[in-house]
Design a protein around this motif. Sequence first.
Motif: not given
Length: 324
Positions: A255-278
């Motif tokens: 689970l730790a490995i899966v979560f690390s990979i999944v949330f690393a991808i989410i961080i990258v995606i959110r940075h690319r798609t959520s500019k100016g959100e916060l």
Amino acid sequence: MNTVNIVKFPKLGLEFTIDKVAFYIFNLPVYWYGIIIATGFFLAIVFGLRNSEKFGIKSDDAIDLVFWAAPIAVIGARIYYVVFNWHEFNGDFKKIINIRTGGLAIYGGLIGAVITAYFFAKIKKIDFLKLADLGSPYFVLAQAIGRWGNFVNQEAFGTNTNLPWGMHSGDVENYLRSLNDSGIDPTMPVHPTFLYESLWNFGVFLFLIWYRKRYKVRGELFFFYMLLYGVGRAWIEGLRTDSLYLGNFRISQLLAIVFSIVFAIIIVIRHRTSKGELVYNAANGPCDIKDCEEVCKNETECDTKEENVEKSIGESEIDNKKML
């Protein structure tokens, strides 16, 4: 049942006598394990309430969430442990519900708490990501403190080691002998993996507190918590001798490995798609553009342009309302 243990760190020349029982109430033992976990939980609540309004969350809502999430997290932690360690219980209901001497899996508690928070946020019409950002630093702080309950119980340790901080105790030796593992010498020191995880979690806590004044995307503190905790748990779990298994896999490590990979991808995606959100407000911390004015409470001007975010971060260093 013997509750006293002599714990040694041979190469450091240290020796401790530890009693699992802190005191008795009407002949009922109160264990250090429970006290330590309760202390971490209490501090997480106090710090969370202290900072809730800076995330646009009413303190009353935060308290309500605690009343729901806390028992569900404990239940989730126990269910996770029982399911993946079923041979220990053999369907004995009394043993299943007896958590006084240990047997709580943090990932079960985390999953239970996150699911509860998600539905709570839906019902209360609260932004779940802001709620998760508020709680993440304090959840990992509680984990860091709670791991010392494992030390008192002499559990969550690893394989043999020659490192200076290797530890040994009667309970450790007895457990290792019960494994009948030819690759482990029960009389030799072992990795204090409870300590490794505690230190790692303290490090994650400090990083999240530091990064909280710099992040720009809602949910990022939660995502980094899941990523960083997963990275640490993945390598630490590989050292342990008491892992819960799913087939040939250590379930928590998987689970730790899966979560690390999944949330690393989410961080990258959110940075690319959520500019100016916060946006960042120097006096009160992070806030959304749409509700920044309300959160700021006219104490200082909100920077609503992305190019002004760094400026406001610099100004925050002189603010007297520093968040813990």
